[in-house]
Scaffold this motif. Sequence first.
Motif, PDB file in Angstrom:
ATOM      1  N   GLU A 103       0.830  -1.202   0.000  1.00  0.00           N
ATOM      2  CA  GLU A 103       0.000   0.000   0.000  1.00  0.00           C
ATOM      3  C   GLU A 103       0.867   1.254   0.000  1.00  0.00           C
ATOM      4  O   GLU A 103       0.561   2.235  -0.696  1.00  0.00           O
ATOM      5  CB  GLU A 103      -0.937   0.016   1.208  1.00  0.00           C
ATOM      6  CG  GLU A 103      -1.852   1.244   1.203  1.00  0.00           C
ATOM      7  CD  GLU A 103      -2.981   1.161   2.198  1.00  0.00           C
ATOM      8  OE1 GLU A 103      -4.151   1.093   1.786  1.00  0.00           O
ATOM      9  OE2 GLU A 103      -2.682   1.181   3.408  1.00  0.00           O
ATOM     10  N   ILE A 104       1.966   1.234   0.761  1.00  0.00           N
ATOM     11  CA  ILE A 104       2.884   2.379   0.776  1.00  0.00           C
ATOM     12  C   ILE A 104       3.442   2.626  -0.620  1.00  0.00           C
ATOM     13  O   ILE A 104       3.454   3.757  -1.108  1.00  0.00           O
ATOM     14  CB  ILE A 104       4.029   2.151   1.786  1.00  0.00           C
ATOM     15  CG1 ILE A 104       3.502   2.259   3.214  1.00  0.00           C
ATOM     16  CG2 ILE A 104       5.172   3.150   1.559  1.00  0.00           C
ATOM     17  CD1 ILE A 104       4.501   1.867   4.281  1.00  0.00           C
ATOM     18  N   ASN A 105       3.893   1.558  -1.269  1.00  0.00           N
ATOM     19  CA  ASN A 105       4.440   1.691  -2.628  1.00  0.00           C
ATOM     20  C   ASN A 105       3.392   2.238  -3.597  1.00  0.00           C
ATOM     21  O   ASN A 105       3.688   3.068  -4.455  1.00  0.00           O
ATOM     22  CB  ASN A 105       4.958   0.345  -3.128  1.00  0.00           C
ATOM     23  CG  ASN A 105       6.193  -0.111  -2.377  1.00  0.00           C
ATOM     24  OD1 ASN A 105       6.940   0.714  -1.842  1.00  0.00           O
ATOM     25  ND2 ASN A 105       6.414  -1.414  -2.320  1.00  0.00           N
ATOM     26  N   TYR A 106       2.157   1.756  -3.424  1.00  0.00           N
ATOM     27  CA  TYR A 106       1.080   2.204  -4.308  1.00  0.00           C
ATOM     28  C   TYR A 106       0.774   3.682  -4.084  1.00  0.00           C
ATOM     29  O   TYR A 106       0.695   4.467  -5.040  1.00  0.00           O
ATOM     30  CB  TYR A 106      -0.179   1.371  -4.072  1.00  0.00           C
ATOM     31  CG  TYR A 106      -1.384   1.897  -4.818  1.00  0.00           C
ATOM     32  CD1 TYR A 106      -1.466   1.787  -6.206  1.00  0.00           C
ATOM     33  CD2 TYR A 106      -2.417   2.540  -4.146  1.00  0.00           C
ATOM     34  CE1 TYR A 106      -2.556   2.297  -6.901  1.00  0.00           C
ATOM     35  CE2 TYR A 106      -3.513   3.048  -4.828  1.00  0.00           C
ATOM     36  CZ  TYR A 106      -3.564   2.925  -6.207  1.00  0.00           C
ATOM     37  OH  TYR A 106      -4.637   3.438  -6.895  1.00  0.00           O
ATOM     38  N   LEU A 107       0.607   4.080  -2.814  1.00  0.00           N
ATOM     39  CA  LEU A 107       0.276   5.476  -2.523  1.00  0.00           C
ATOM     40  C   LEU A 107       1.396   6.408  -2.959  1.00  0.00           C
ATOM     41  O   LEU A 107       1.149   7.501  -3.467  1.00  0.00           O
ATOM     42  CB  LEU A 107      -0.004   5.642  -1.027  1.00  0.00           C
ATOM     43  CG  LEU A 107      -1.257   4.944  -0.495  1.00  0.00           C
ATOM     44  CD1 LEU A 107      -1.363   5.108   1.014  1.00  0.00           C
ATOM     45  CD2 LEU A 107      -2.510   5.503  -1.166  1.00  0.00           C
ATOM     46  N   GLU A 108       2.635   5.973  -2.757  1.00  0.00           N
ATOM     47  CA  GLU A 108       3.770   6.803  -3.197  1.00  0.00           C
ATOM     48  C   GLU A 108       3.783   6.931  -4.712  1.00  0.00           C
ATOM     49  O   GLU A 108       4.142   7.986  -5.248  1.00  0.00           O
ATOM     50  CB  GLU A 108       5.086   6.202  -2.690  1.00  0.00           C
ATOM     51  CG  GLU A 108       5.303   6.435  -1.191  1.00  0.00           C
ATOM     52  CD  GLU A 108       6.615   5.865  -0.694  1.00  0.00           C
ATOM     53  OE1 GLU A 108       7.186   4.983  -1.391  1.00  0.00           O
ATOM     54  OE2 GLU A 108       7.079   6.289   0.386  1.00  0.00           O
ATOM     55  N   SER A 141       2.936  10.347  -9.267  1.00  0.00           N
ATOM     56  CA  SER A 141       2.380  10.583 -10.604  1.00  0.00           C
ATOM     57  C   SER A 141       1.783  11.984 -10.711  1.00  0.00           C
ATOM     58  O   SER A 141       1.782  12.589 -11.782  1.00  0.00           O
ATOM     59  CB  SER A 141       1.317   9.533 -10.939  1.00  0.00           C
ATOM     60  OG  SER A 141       0.182   9.665 -10.099  1.00  0.00           O
ATOM     61  N   LEU A 142       1.296  12.530  -9.586  1.00  0.00           N
ATOM     62  CA  LEU A 142       0.751  13.884  -9.603  1.00  0.00           C
ATOM     63  C   LEU A 142       1.839  14.932  -9.831  1.00  0.00           C
ATOM     64  O   LEU A 142       1.545  16.086 -10.129  1.00  0.00           O
ATOM     65  CB  LEU A 142       0.014  14.184  -8.288  1.00  0.00           C
ATOM     66  CG  LEU A 142      -1.286  13.390  -8.078  1.00  0.00           C
ATOM     67  CD1 LEU A 142      -1.827  13.605  -6.673  1.00  0.00           C
ATOM     68  CD2 LEU A 142      -2.333  13.786  -9.115  1.00  0.00           C
ATOM     69  N   ASP A 165      13.174   0.932  -9.541  1.00  0.00           N
ATOM     70  CA  ASP A 165      12.914   1.133  -8.110  1.00  0.00           C
ATOM     71  C   ASP A 165      12.393   2.534  -7.760  1.00  0.00           C
ATOM     72  O   ASP A 165      12.572   3.002  -6.640  1.00  0.00           O
ATOM     73  CB  ASP A 165      14.183   0.857  -7.281  1.00  0.00           C
ATOM     74  CG  ASP A 165      14.705  -0.560  -7.474  1.00  0.00           C
ATOM     75  OD1 ASP A 165      13.881  -1.461  -7.691  1.00  0.00           O
ATOM     76  OD2 ASP A 165      15.934  -0.747  -7.418  1.00  0.00           O
ATOM     77  N   ILE A 166      11.771   3.213  -8.722  1.00  0.00           N
ATOM     78  CA  ILE A 166      11.242   4.560  -8.503  1.00  0.00           C
ATOM     79  C   ILE A 166       9.845   4.612  -9.119  1.00  0.00           C
ATOM     80  O   ILE A 166       9.632   4.060 -10.197  1.00  0.00           O
ATOM     81  CB  ILE A 166      12.140   5.631  -9.175  1.00  0.00           C
ATOM     82  CG1 ILE A 166      13.566   5.578  -8.606  1.00  0.00           C
ATOM     83  CG2 ILE A 166      11.569   7.038  -8.975  1.00  0.00           C
ATOM     84  CD1 ILE A 166      14.552   6.452  -9.350  1.00  0.00           C
ATOM     85  N   PRO A 167       8.878   5.291  -8.461  1.00  0.00           N
ATOM     86  CA  PRO A 167       7.542   5.411  -9.069  1.00  0.00           C
ATOM     87  C   PRO A 167       7.605   6.091 -10.430  1.00  0.00           C
ATOM     88  O   PRO A 167       8.316   7.088 -10.610  1.00  0.00           O
ATOM     89  CB  PRO A 167       6.779   6.273  -8.057  1.00  0.00           C
ATOM     90  CG  PRO A 167       7.476   6.060  -6.754  1.00  0.00           C
ATOM     91  CD  PRO A 167       8.919   5.881  -7.112  1.00  0.00           C
ATOM     92  N   GLY A 168       6.870   5.539 -11.377  1.00  0.00           N
ATOM     93  CA  GLY A 168       6.854   6.118 -12.716  1.00  0.00           C
ATOM     94  C   GLY A 168       5.862   5.399 -13.611  1.00  0.00           C
ATOM     95  O   GLY A 168       5.228   4.413 -13.217  1.00  0.00           O
ATOM     96  N   SER A 217       8.382  10.072 -14.632  1.00  0.00           N
ATOM     97  CA  SER A 217       8.662   9.387 -13.367  1.00  0.00           C
ATOM     98  C   SER A 217       9.030  10.410 -12.315  1.00  0.00           C
ATOM     99  O   SER A 217       9.201  11.600 -12.608  1.00  0.00           O
ATOM    100  CB  SER A 217       9.816   8.399 -13.532  1.00  0.00           C
ATOM    101  OG  SER A 217      11.065   9.081 -13.541  1.00  0.00           O
ATOM    102  N   LYS A 218       9.184   9.940 -11.101  1.00  0.00           N
ATOM    103  CA  LYS A 218       9.571  10.824 -10.006  1.00  0.00           C
ATOM    104  C   LYS A 218      11.008  11.311 -10.171  1.00  0.00           C
ATOM    105  O   LYS A 218      11.426  12.260  -9.517  1.00  0.00           O
ATOM    106  CB  LYS A 218       9.412  10.100  -8.674  1.00  0.00           C
ATOM    107  CG  LYS A 218       9.407  11.030  -7.473  1.00  0.00           C
ATOM    108  CD  LYS A 218       9.059  10.309  -6.200  1.00  0.00           C
ATOM    109  CE  LYS A 218       9.008  11.301  -5.031  1.00  0.00           C
ATOM    110  NZ  LYS A 218       8.660  10.639  -3.760  1.00  0.00           N
ATOM    111  N   ALA A 219      11.752  10.674 -11.070  1.00  0.00           N
ATOM    112  CA  ALA A 219      13.148  11.055 -11.298  1.00  0.00           C
ATOM    113  C   ALA A 219      13.288  12.073 -12.420  1.00  0.00           C
ATOM    114  O   ALA A 219      14.368  12.241 -12.975  1.00  0.00           O
ATOM    115  CB  ALA A 219      13.974   9.805 -11.619  1.00  0.00           C
ATOM    116  N   ARG A 220      12.199  12.752 -12.760  1.00  0.00           N
ATOM    117  CA  ARG A 220      12.190  13.675 -13.899  1.00  0.00           C
ATOM    118  C   ARG A 220      13.312  14.707 -13.825  1.00  0.00           C
ATOM    119  O   ARG A 220      13.886  15.085 -14.839  1.00  0.00           O
ATOM    120  CB  ARG A 220      10.841  14.390 -13.972  1.00  0.00           C
ATOM    121  CG  ARG A 220      10.787  15.506 -14.989  1.00  0.00           C
ATOM    122  CD  ARG A 220       9.402  16.134 -15.067  1.00  0.00           C
ATOM    123  NE  ARG A 220       8.457  15.297 -15.778  1.00  0.00           N
ATOM    124  CZ  ARG A 220       7.242  15.696 -16.151  1.00  0.00           C
ATOM    125  NH1 ARG A 220       6.833  16.920 -15.858  1.00  0.00           N
ATOM    126  NH2 ARG A 220       6.425  14.881 -16.785  1.00  0.00           N
TER     127      ARG A 220
END
Length: 550
Positions: free
Chosen positions: A383-388, A393-394, A470-473, A499-502
């Motif tokens: 759930e943590i991974n999903y919410l993050e 993504s926002l 290993d990063i949300p994207g 991704s979050k690494a933009r």
Amino acid sequence: MSFDGMFTHAMVNELNQNLTGGRIAKIQQPFANELILTIRSNRKNQQLLLSAHPSYARVQITKQPFENPAKPATFVMSLRKYITSAIVQGFHQLNNDRIVMIELSAKNELGDIHEYTLIIEIMSRHSNIFLINKETGKIIDLIKRVSPENNSFRGLLPNDDYKLPPKQDKMNPFEASQKEFDGLESAGDIRQKFEGIGIDTSDELFARLDEAHNIILSYDSPTPNAAHLIKNGKLGFFPIPFSKTTKDSKNYSSLSELLDNYYLDRARVDRIEQQTKSITHRLSIILKKDKSKVKKLNKQLKQTEIMDKYNLYGELLTTYMSKIQRGSKSIKLTNYYNNEEVEIKLNPEYSPSDNAQSYYKKYRKLQNSIPHIKEQLEITNNEINYLESVLASLEYVDIEDVDGIIEELIESGYIKKKRKNGRKKRKKTVGEKFVTTNGIEMVVGKNNIENDKLTMKLAQKNHYWLHVKDIPGSHVILKDSDPDEESIVEAAKIAAYYSKARDSDKVPVDYVQVRNIRKPNGAKPGFVIFEGQKTILVDPDRDLVAKLKE
């Protein structure tokens, strides 16, 4: 630099060249502090953005897409009543201040022509937009209404007389000669003497003091560019080339194009935050609780490390039962596994047998808790991974993709579905399409539900899947069974951008054929596992995104 009076001067010239004589065809207020006027000029529609945002206040022509809210705001309704189909007579700046006045003429229902002035005051958190009746000088309406108790200097409500902000007793630099600059001893002296000059501009003028007058005149024929400042490394926007910028300067065809690029991410993130403030707050609370729960579960799991000791104590007490005296508080026994002496605490009220059974009971309790703790850890971490991933993504989706993320959260049960507001739903398309330089189509998911559909349903088994490591994207599907190296690099750069690494460099991106990806039963949207992947390091590339977008 900031949108100071100097930049305002150059922008007013640009607006006069492009929009004077045009007709207002459409009026929108997509966000609380921003107004869009679609003006038909030179045989084409152009969008004029007036922003009273506390951080991004400005006026410019924009090519960014906007959507009307379901219910129009009071201010936009007033504007539509008075200035729909109005003719733009011209733009002018109040001296060198950050106040822009748009002169308009419009016909009423009887065909009589009335004159109006649309005024934008660019003053940080006090920024505002007014519609003034030119004949009476009264405020018809304004984008930010302020009650008298919060503003004693002037009325900021409909029907109040419009009064200019407090005047600064400073010289207009465009009316000054070079002599006015001679002898000034600091950039601060320039700001103190001249109106509408920001810090970066004054620093530039002081560094080139002997040519200050010519620099000011060059604002009438700007060469807009964006570059990083040498002194602090921050990206800035400039109407003319500044000497104290790095060599990464990028030129633009107009000031408006420059601002569209500069504010692209800043304004987008801010607008998304406005739309999703309550949602992100709720998700952040859940995320905080989940992280606290994981800490507690890990603590409980660590406590189970002692269970083998309890089992040993039970064994030893059972083996040496005859040596234990009732009422003892402890006993030292030899551990026959390593011949070391062990001191075991006892409950003096228990019999020797009960003490042994007490340790066995503790052992079994901890042993039985392990599967439950591990299961809860897995559920909570997922759930943590999903919410993050949702919150991340926002940070990188476009404003028009927010609805898809909200639908995803409704389907996942995190927020309640709102009542229908009568708006027609747009036809859904899954993902955003791109085409590589070598002609290979790729699709990017904009939320976790789209990611699932793209990867698990729409992609063929021999297509290639890409995702930051290993990063949300976003999931990226490259529709080819044997893509060339250049296409893989381009797809990886797209994956890194979405991704979050933009904003990072050298982002690791995994890529593998879809056949090697599977989704565990019960996994959250967007979560997959894979094997046999390769990893490539790339830099996110905004320009490439614009170039390859279908």
